[in-house]
Design an enzyme around this catalytic site. Structure first.
Site, PDB file in Angstrom:
ATOM      1  N   LYS A 243      -2.449  -2.041  -3.196  1.00  0.00           N
ATOM      2  CA  LYS A 243      -3.496  -1.172  -2.626  1.00  0.00           C
ATOM      3  C   LYS A 243      -3.085   0.277  -2.815  1.00  0.00           C
ATOM      4  O   LYS A 243      -2.422   0.869  -1.956  1.00  0.00           O
ATOM      5  CB  LYS A 243      -3.693  -1.494  -1.149  1.00  0.00           C
ATOM      6  CG  LYS A 243      -4.680  -0.566  -0.433  1.00  0.00           C
ATOM      7  CD  LYS A 243      -5.122  -1.139   0.900  1.00  0.00           C
ATOM      8  CE  LYS A 243      -6.014  -0.159   1.640  1.00  0.00           C
ATOM      9  NZ  LYS A 243      -6.708  -0.769   2.785  1.00  0.00           N
TER      10      LYS A 243
ATOM     11  N   GLU B 201       0.821  -1.222   0.000  1.00  0.00           N
ATOM     12  CA  GLU B 201       0.000   0.000   0.000  1.00  0.00           C
ATOM     13  C   GLU B 201       0.845   1.259   0.000  1.00  0.00           C
ATOM     14  O   GLU B 201       1.254   1.743   1.052  1.00  0.00           O
ATOM     15  CB  GLU B 201      -0.940   0.019   1.224  1.00  0.00           C
ATOM     16  CG  GLU B 201      -1.809   1.272   1.262  1.00  0.00           C
ATOM     17  CD  GLU B 201      -2.782   1.343   2.436  1.00  0.00           C
ATOM     18  OE1 GLU B 201      -2.725   0.476   3.328  1.00  0.00           O
ATOM     19  OE2 GLU B 201      -3.602   2.274   2.448  1.00  0.00           O
TER      20      GLU B 201
ATOM     21  N   GLY C  91      -9.184   6.669   1.346  1.00  0.00           N
ATOM     22  CA  GLY C  91      -8.318   7.838   1.520  1.00  0.00           C
ATOM     23  C   GLY C  91      -8.960   9.164   1.912  1.00  0.00           C
ATOM     24  O   GLY C  91      -8.291  10.186   1.842  1.00  0.00           O
TER      25      GLY C  91
ATOM     26  N   ARG D 109     -12.721   3.781   5.806  1.00  0.00           N
ATOM     27  CA  ARG D 109     -13.786   4.758   6.060  1.00  0.00           C
ATOM     28  C   ARG D 109     -14.971   4.609   5.107  1.00  0.00           C
ATOM     29  O   ARG D 109     -16.120   4.729   5.525  1.00  0.00           O
ATOM     30  CB  ARG D 109     -13.206   6.182   5.981  1.00  0.00           C
ATOM     31  CG  ARG D 109     -12.381   6.538   7.186  1.00  0.00           C
ATOM     32  CD  ARG D 109     -11.486   7.719   6.937  1.00  0.00           C
ATOM     33  NE  ARG D 109     -10.325   7.377   6.103  1.00  0.00           N
ATOM     34  CZ  ARG D 109      -9.401   8.237   5.713  1.00  0.00           C
ATOM     35  NH1 ARG D 109      -9.509   9.520   6.057  1.00  0.00           N
ATOM     36  NH2 ARG D 109      -8.376   7.855   4.986  1.00  0.00           N
TER      37      ARG D 109
END
Ligand code: 13P
Length: 341
Positions: free
Chosen positions: A222, A177, A265, A295
């Site tokens: 990712k 990531e 993000g 999120r």
């Protein structure tokens, strides 16, 4: 479940499924709980994660893997079932965040490097014993007119590659990531600047992965989507985001990588769904394109739950709704009017 890392990686990006990033550290989950006025106790963290992992429809149909923080990997449901077993019973792969966070990079004002390589081989073997079959390491790349520096990109890419090689040695699929930030100050960069920086980062990451002999078939990328900074005046349509993101990925990511699972993000829940959908609706790509959202999968569930045991069904429904919408987006079949239904 097969134990070849190539097969685990394929299972994680299977058609219409994606990853639930529920690996908030104790400090990060405090921020989330503060937003709903809930105390950050171990019992509340356990109750919140149990609500997510027991959302049967979402877990069975839309979630192929769950990233956990170390505490959660060893936690149990109220009835004594280990969380790892709940996740496996839903056909999903248990995963673990193994990095120890981004820390200031010396002599590089404004940049960080992610730590956690020392002792990682031993920790990975413990996590494997506990049932984890994939891991996550997040590199944080600052962006403005001058940052990131090549040294900053290189340090983070090298750490990602060292981590990925150690994971594969342990029979664990690495999620690699590298996150170019969209909402860290000043956050006023254009989509073109994000395009340029994301391209440079991915090029360096794949060069380092190659130098460390990481098997591309046994990893998941990712990345961030290519988006303007959250404070940039020129925001973009899902079609523009899709165009920029897929162009960068096609030039940088070898087709041997089985799948790309985006982070959200700081995008709104709808943006994260709409942008992923736009990519899958308009482009044929050599890798699966799906979600590994924190999120964007959890925000509505967190507020519907509100830290109250009476709201577990409502929280679970809200999570299931986002999981289903993102599952459709991973197939390019989502439409905005489905949100109301
Ligand atoms: P967000 O989707 O909230 O960005 O979280 C994903 C993640 O795992 C960040 O490391």
């Amino acid at each position: 479940m097969s134990e070849r890392i190539e097969d685990i990686a394929q299972a994680m990006v299977q058609e219409g499924q994606g990853i639930l990033a529920a690996d908030e550290s104790t400090g990060t989950i405090k921020k989330r709980f503060d937003s709903i006025g809930t105390e950050n106790t171990e019992a509340n963290r356990q109750a919140y994660r149990e609500m997510l992992f027991r959302s049967q429809e979402a877990m069975n149909d839309c979630i192929s893997g769950v990233i956990m923080f170390e505490e959660t990997l060893y936690q149990k449901a109220v009835d004594g079932t280990p969380f790892v077993d709940l996740i496996k019973a839903a056909g999903a792969v248990p995963g673990i965040k193994v990095d120890l966070g981004a820390h200031p990079l010396p002599s590089a004002p404004g940049e960080t490097v992610t730590e956690g390589l020392d002792g990682l081989r031993g920790r990975l073997s413990n996590y494997y014993e506990a049932g984890a079959r994939f891991a996550k390491w997040r590199a944080v790349i600052a962006i403005d007119d001058v940052l990131p520096t090549y040294g900053g990109i290189k340090a983070n890419a090298h750490a990602l590659a060292r981590y990925a090689a150690l994971c594969q040695e342990a029979g664990i699929v690495p999620i690699v990531e590298p996150e170019v930030q969209m909402d860290a100050d000043p956050a006023d960069h254009t989509i073109e600047r994000c395009h340029e920086v994301t391209a440079a980062v991915l090029k360096t990451v794949f060069a380092e992965l190659s130098d460390q002999n990481v098997k591309l078939e046994g990893m998941i990328l990712k990345p961030n989507m290519v988006v303007p900074g959250s404070k940039c005046a020129a925001q973009c349509s899902p079609e523009e985001v899709a165009h920029h993101t897929v162009s960068v990925l096609k030039r940088a990511v070898p087709s041997a990588v089985p799948g790309i699972a985006f982070l959200s993000g700081g995008q709104s829940v709808i943006e994260a769904t709409a942008n992923l959908n736009a990519m899958n609706a308009a482009f044929d790509t050599p890798w699966a394109l799906t979600y590994s959202y924190g999120r964007a999968l959890q925000a509505s569930a967190l507020s519907a739950w509100g830290g109250n045991a009476d709201n577990v069904a409502a929280g679970s429904d809200a999570f299931t709704q986002r999981a289903k919408m993102n599952s459709l987006a991973a197939k390019g079949e989502w439409k905005e009017d489905m949100e109301a239904a």
